[in-house]
Design a protein around this motif. Structure first.
Motif, PDB file in Angstrom:
ATOM      1  N   VAL A  26       6.544   7.065  -0.732  1.00 54.35           N
ATOM      2  CA  VAL A  26       5.147   7.304  -1.063  1.00 54.35           C
ATOM      3  C   VAL A  26       5.069   8.159  -2.324  1.00 54.35           C
ATOM      4  O   VAL A  26       5.715   9.195  -2.417  1.00 54.35           O
ATOM      5  CB  VAL A  26       4.403   7.996   0.101  1.00 54.35           C
ATOM      6  CG1 VAL A  26       2.962   8.304  -0.259  1.00 54.35           C
ATOM      7  CG2 VAL A  26       4.471   7.133   1.360  1.00 54.35           C
ATOM      8  N   VAL A  60       8.811   2.834  -4.731  1.00 55.82           N
ATOM      9  CA  VAL A  60       7.888   3.274  -3.683  1.00 55.82           C
ATOM     10  C   VAL A  60       7.189   2.058  -3.096  1.00 55.82           C
ATOM     11  O   VAL A  60       7.054   1.025  -3.744  1.00 55.82           O
ATOM     12  CB  VAL A  60       6.840   4.289  -4.213  1.00 55.82           C
ATOM     13  CG1 VAL A  60       7.495   5.589  -4.662  1.00 55.82           C
ATOM     14  CG2 VAL A  60       6.005   3.700  -5.326  1.00 55.82           C
ATOM     15  N   LEU A  62       4.130   2.633  -1.415  1.00 56.14           N
ATOM     16  CA  LEU A  62       2.737   3.032  -1.275  1.00 56.14           C
ATOM     17  C   LEU A  62       2.373   4.053  -2.351  1.00 56.14           C
ATOM     18  O   LEU A  62       3.152   4.960  -2.634  1.00 56.14           O
ATOM     19  CB  LEU A  62       2.539   3.657   0.109  1.00 56.14           C
ATOM     20  CG  LEU A  62       1.136   3.868   0.611  1.00 56.14           C
ATOM     21  CD1 LEU A  62       0.400   2.543   0.774  1.00 56.14           C
ATOM     22  CD2 LEU A  62       1.185   4.583   1.959  1.00 56.14           C
ATOM     23  N   LEU A 117       0.542   7.724   6.991  1.00 57.03           N
ATOM     24  CA  LEU A 117       1.175   6.991   5.897  1.00 57.03           C
ATOM     25  C   LEU A 117       2.655   6.721   6.160  1.00 57.03           C
ATOM     26  O   LEU A 117       3.281   5.959   5.430  1.00 57.03           O
ATOM     27  CB  LEU A 117       1.038   7.771   4.588  1.00 57.03           C
ATOM     28  CG  LEU A 117      -0.366   8.056   4.085  1.00 57.03           C
ATOM     29  CD1 LEU A 117      -0.308   8.982   2.868  1.00 57.03           C
ATOM     30  CD2 LEU A 117      -1.095   6.772   3.750  1.00 57.03           C
ATOM     31  N   ALA A 119       4.910   9.099   5.862  1.00 57.49           N
ATOM     32  CA  ALA A 119       5.581   9.866   4.813  1.00 57.49           C
ATOM     33  C   ALA A 119       6.131  11.173   5.355  1.00 57.49           C
ATOM     34  O   ALA A 119       5.406  11.961   5.945  1.00 57.49           O
ATOM     35  CB  ALA A 119       4.597  10.160   3.681  1.00 57.49           C
ATOM     36  N   VAL A 122       6.991  13.143  -0.383  1.00 58.26           N
ATOM     37  CA  VAL A 122       6.322  12.336  -1.400  1.00 58.26           C
ATOM     38  C   VAL A 122       6.851  12.667  -2.790  1.00 58.26           C
ATOM     39  O   VAL A 122       7.362  13.758  -3.036  1.00 58.26           O
ATOM     40  CB  VAL A 122       4.794  12.550  -1.389  1.00 58.26           C
ATOM     41  CG1 VAL A 122       4.175  12.047  -0.100  1.00 58.26           C
ATOM     42  CG2 VAL A 122       4.428  14.012  -1.648  1.00 58.26           C
TER      43      VAL A 122
END
Length: 188
Positions: A26, A60, A62, A117, A119, A122
């Motif tokens: 992410v 990534v 997203l 998400l 995650a 990030v």
């Protein structure tokens, strides 16, 4: 004090800590100025195009544009999503966070979205000097973060803008330490 030293190091051409070997899936794209008429500033566009390249390269899965309504509508996140679509990023790969009014808001709001998400950490996509405060803010909000500096940003390429951003970020680091505890060792 550590963040101020890191900031000076980046200004002098030093690098930021790299993401761990396991893939961080992410990337959070930090917002900045939207121009009158709803277009992206050149700095905002540089950040978004950098994020689109991360997605196109498969780094990534997203992208999370973060930024609420500033001086000119629409919210920064909406403008970024529009640019991402033009760059070929599918809508399913973009999750908007359109309420943040500053870097701390972005950190805490995205940290609140992290579980949904998927995650555990990030990449933060922003100007190199802004990366120092952004990473520290995300860490303080409880979400591990790694810098993904946009060296193509006008804020980095133009010396006078870079110097101005250095001064701004020095003050912002001190303010974030006082106001939000960013940079302190304890978690919120």
């Amino acid at each position: 004090m550590g963040e101020l030293l890191a900031l000076l190091g980046v200004y002098r051409g030093g690098t930021l800590p790299a993401a761990p070997d396991e893939q961080i899936e992410v990337a959070v794209v930090l917002g900045t100025e939207v121009l009158p008429g709803g277009g992206p500033s050149r700095t905002l566009e540089a950040r978004v195009r950098h994020a689109a390249r991360l997605y196109a390269q498969g780094r990534v899965r997203l992208l999370v544009p973060t930024g609420g309504l500033g001086k000119h509508p629409p919210p920064e996140a909406e403008v970024m999503a529009r640019v991402l679509r033009k760059e070929g990023v599918p809508e399913v790969a973009v999750v908007l966070e359109d309420r943040a009014l500053n870097t701390w808001d972005s950190a805490r709001l995205v940290a609140g979205m992290a579980e949904k998400l998927g995650a555990t950490g990030v990449l933060v996509v922003t100007d190199p000097l802004h990366c120092v405060r952004t990473v520290a803010a995300f860490e303080r909000a409880g979400l591990p973060a790694w810098a993904e500096p946009v060296y193509g940003s006008p804020m980095w390429r133009r010396g006078w803008l870079r110097r101005g951003q250095l001064v701004r970020e020095m003050g912002a680091l001190v303010w974030y330490r006082i106001r939000y505890g960013v940079g302190s060792r304890s978690r919120p």
